[in-house]
Motif scaffolding. Structure first.
Motif, PDB file in Angstrom:
ATOM      1  N   LEU A 221       0.853  -1.183   0.000  1.00 51.29           N
ATOM      2  CA  LEU A 221       0.000   0.000   0.000  1.00 51.29           C
ATOM      3  C   LEU A 221       0.891   1.236   0.000  1.00 51.29           C
ATOM      4  O   LEU A 221       1.750   1.369   0.873  1.00 51.29           O
ATOM      5  N   SER A 222       0.718   2.114  -0.972  1.00 50.37           N
ATOM      6  CA  SER A 222       1.626   3.270  -1.055  1.00 50.37           C
ATOM      7  C   SER A 222       1.004   4.419  -1.834  1.00 50.37           C
ATOM      8  O   SER A 222       0.047   4.245  -2.594  1.00 50.37           O
ATOM      9  N   LEU A 223       1.585   5.609  -1.632  1.00 50.44           N
ATOM     10  CA  LEU A 223       1.311   6.765  -2.474  1.00 50.44           C
ATOM     11  C   LEU A 223       2.286   6.742  -3.638  1.00 50.44           C
ATOM     12  O   LEU A 223       3.399   6.237  -3.508  1.00 50.44           O
ATOM     13  N   ASP A 224       1.879   7.282  -4.782  1.00 54.97           N
ATOM     14  CA  ASP A 224       2.759   7.209  -5.948  1.00 54.97           C
ATOM     15  C   ASP A 224       3.977   8.124  -5.822  1.00 54.97           C
ATOM     16  O   ASP A 224       4.960   7.950  -6.524  1.00 54.97           O
ATOM     17  N   LYS A 225       3.888   9.114  -4.911  1.00 57.23           N
ATOM     18  CA  LYS A 225       5.032   9.991  -4.668  1.00 57.23           C
ATOM     19  C   LYS A 225       4.817  10.699  -3.333  1.00 57.23           C
ATOM     20  O   LYS A 225       3.773  10.564  -2.698  1.00 57.23           O
ATOM     21  N   HIS A 226       5.810  11.453  -2.921  1.00 54.15           N
ATOM     22  CA  HIS A 226       5.676  12.206  -1.678  1.00 54.15           C
ATOM     23  C   HIS A 226       4.824  13.462  -1.941  1.00 54.15           C
ATOM     24  O   HIS A 226       5.074  14.202  -2.890  1.00 54.15           O
ATOM     25  N   TYR A 227       3.808  13.654  -1.094  1.00 50.35           N
ATOM     26  CA  TYR A 227       2.925  14.807  -1.247  1.00 50.35           C
ATOM     27  C   TYR A 227       3.054  15.728  -0.034  1.00 50.35           C
ATOM     28  O   TYR A 227       3.141  15.255   1.100  1.00 50.35           O
ATOM     29  N   PRO A 228       3.040  17.020  -0.284  1.00 45.59           N
ATOM     30  CA  PRO A 228       2.960  17.959   0.851  1.00 45.59           C
ATOM     31  C   PRO A 228       1.543  17.898   1.423  1.00 45.59           C
ATOM     32  O   PRO A 228       0.638  17.322   0.810  1.00 45.59           O
ATOM     33  N   PRO A 229       1.305  18.471   2.594  1.00 44.02           N
ATOM     34  CA  PRO A 229      -0.059  18.494   3.138  1.00 44.02           C
ATOM     35  C   PRO A 229      -1.046  19.062   2.114  1.00 44.02           C
ATOM     36  O   PRO A 229      -0.813  20.120   1.528  1.00 44.02           O
ATOM     37  N   THR A 230      -2.123  18.333   1.876  1.00 42.94           N
ATOM     38  CA  THR A 230      -3.134  18.727   0.897  1.00 42.94           C
ATOM     39  C   THR A 230      -4.470  18.845   1.616  1.00 42.94           C
ATOM     40  O   THR A 230      -5.097  17.831   1.945  1.00 42.94           O
ATOM     41  N   MET A 231      -4.879  20.078   1.866  1.00 44.87           N
ATOM     42  CA  MET A 231      -6.069  20.314   2.667  1.00 44.87           C
ATOM     43  C   MET A 231      -7.333  20.225   1.826  1.00 44.87           C
ATOM     44  O   MET A 231      -7.404  20.761   0.714  1.00 44.87           O
ATOM     45  N   GLY A 254      -7.238  -8.181  -5.172  1.00 45.80           N
ATOM     46  CA  GLY A 254      -5.877  -8.019  -5.677  1.00 45.80           C
ATOM     47  C   GLY A 254      -5.134  -9.346  -5.777  1.00 45.80           C
ATOM     48  O   GLY A 254      -5.506 -10.343  -5.172  1.00 45.80           O
ATOM     49  N   LYS A 255      -4.058  -9.325  -6.527  1.00 45.66           N
ATOM     50  CA  LYS A 255      -3.226 -10.524  -6.679  1.00 45.66           C
ATOM     51  C   LYS A 255      -2.216 -10.600  -5.539  1.00 45.66           C
ATOM     52  O   LYS A 255      -1.834  -9.579  -4.963  1.00 45.66           O
ATOM     53  N   ASN A 256      -1.798 -11.799  -5.217  1.00 41.14           N
ATOM     54  CA  ASN A 256      -0.707 -11.964  -4.254  1.00 41.14           C
ATOM     55  C   ASN A 256       0.541 -11.264  -4.787  1.00 41.14           C
ATOM     56  O   ASN A 256       0.826 -11.302  -5.992  1.00 41.14           O
ATOM     57  N   ASP A 257       1.275 -10.633  -3.869  1.00 37.68           N
ATOM     58  CA  ASP A 257       2.464  -9.864  -4.236  1.00 37.68           C
ATOM     59  C   ASP A 257       2.118  -8.681  -5.145  1.00 37.68           C
ATOM     60  O   ASP A 257       2.951  -8.242  -5.946  1.00 37.68           O
ATOM     61  N   GLY A 258       0.902  -8.181  -5.020  1.00 40.92           N
ATOM     62  CA  GLY A 258       0.475  -7.052  -5.851  1.00 40.92           C
ATOM     63  C   GLY A 258       0.708  -5.717  -5.163  1.00 40.92           C
ATOM     64  O   GLY A 258       1.481  -5.613  -4.206  1.00 40.92           O
ATOM     65  N   ALA A 259       0.040  -4.696  -5.664  1.00 40.63           N
ATOM     66  CA  ALA A 259       0.227  -3.343  -5.123  1.00 40.63           C
ATOM     67  C   ALA A 259      -1.056  -2.539  -5.283  1.00 40.63           C
ATOM     68  O   ALA A 259      -1.787  -2.696  -6.261  1.00 40.63           O
TER      69      ALA A 259
END
Length: 365
Positions: A221-231, A254-259
């Protein structure tokens, strides 16, 4: 003037002319034979025949066509709500009448098709809800009956069966609560507590809550990039529920070993769009239009093994609609899916200085 002349009058006019011509020629021939021919008399006779024929024919058309058709209109109870303009029924123009009846028939055909479609969905919904409720009910009933039949004397069996019955009751409560929430959202009884909050922080919190669930299938589980605070400006708890349901679905299918990856983009001056992408099994095109129906399942066997109330996506749709936002779906079968939804964002104003330093204030579109 001819274009605006009603066709029943044309019919009466032409018929009157034919009758007048025939009677006049016949009478003229008779008078010639009788040797008392008078041009003035013939003209008066022809005019009288024409007027009399026109009035009689028009009256007969009105009586036998218009009045009888109007009676048919009045006798058909469906026409009470058909929306046909009563003024249209005052015409004896058969072409206009045919167009109105054809329009009415087409409208009723579409209404019937819509009702049939709704009836099909209603039957499916009743079948699904009965299945969802009876499974935990029968489970609880089975364990309790087994205990009453004597198994309760064994402490180990009693504890195990009561725990399983408790899970069945929890599932029933879960389904009923979800149904209750959807009902309140549809009727407008569920109020939203809107506030400003950081959507990036909320996403991270949801990731933390679902980390163990994702770890069972080794899904990242992840964000695609680093984001600043987004209000954003919304009901924090409800948007957390939206994100949780979408991410849980991405894990479930989802598949095993997926994202599962989330991205945030500016959609307009006062909107952002949050995208939840996964590389799971995807959804066939024929199912996409019905994904947000209550209890609708793409894989009716596999999805039940995964658990859940079958109401997750329906709740997501209703929660976002309560915020006046929209949700979108894009999916390729065998490749993955993307669920995206819009949110109202907060606009940062100029910083305001205070004794403790610089404060940031936020206003909302």
């Amino acid at each position: 003037m001819a274009t605006s002349f009603r066709r029943s009058y044309r019919f009466a006019l032409k018929t009157s002319l034919y009758l007048t011509l025939f009677l006049t020629l016949f009478s003229a021939g008779f008078l010639v034979v009788a040797k008392s021919f008078s041009l003035e008399l013939i003209v008066i006779y022809a005019l009288s025949c024409f007027i009399f024929s026109f009035l009689i024919i028009q009256y007969r058309v009105e009586f036998f066509i218009y009045k009888k058709i109007k009676k048919i209109y009045e006798d058909v109870s469906l026409l009470n709500s058909s929306g046909i303009d009563p003024e249209e029924m005052t015409t004896t123009d058969m072409a206009t009448l045919s167009r109105e009846v054809a329009k009415f028939a087409e409208g009723k055909k579409l209404e019937i098709e819509a009702l049939q479609l709704r009836d099909t969905y209603r039957k499916e919904f009743m079948g699904n809800i009965s299945h969802e409720l009876k499974t935990p009910l029968f489970t609880v009933q089975g364990y309790i009956e087994t205990l009453l039949d004597g198994a309760m004397k064994d402490k180990k069996v009693r504890k195990k069966y009561l725990a399983r019955a408790g899970k069945g009751v929890d599932r029933l409560i879960y389904i009923v609560k979800d149904l209750d929430m959807i009902t309140k959202l549809e009727t407008g009884e569920l109020s939203l507590n809107k506030e400003e909050f950081d959507i990036v922080e909320l996403i991270q919190n949801v990731f933390d809550l679902l980390e163990m669930k994702a770890a069972k299938k080794n899904i990242t589980l992840s964000l695609d990039k680093h984001y600043p605070p987004t209000m954003v400006f919304a009901d924090r708890d409800r948007i957390q529920q939206v994100l949780t349901n979408l991410i849980v679905n991405s894990i479930k299918y989802g598949k095993n070993d997926g994202a599962t990856e989330i991205s945030i983009e500016d959609l307009s001056k006062n909107k952002i769009i949050v995208r939840v992408n996964d590389n799971g099994e995807g959804i066939e095109k024929k199912h996409i239009g019905r994904l947000f129906e209550r209890f609708y399942r793409v894989d009716k066997s596999g999805s039940r093994k995964e658990g859940g109330s079958g109401l997750g996506l329906s709740i997501v749709k209703h929660l976002l609609e309560a915020h006046n936002e929209r949700i979108y779906v894009e999916s390729t079968f065998g490749v993955g899916s993307e669920f995206s939804f819009t949110l109202k964002k907060a606009k940062k104003t100029a910083p305001v200085k205070s004794k403790t330093g610089v404060l940031q204030s936020w206003v909302f579109f």
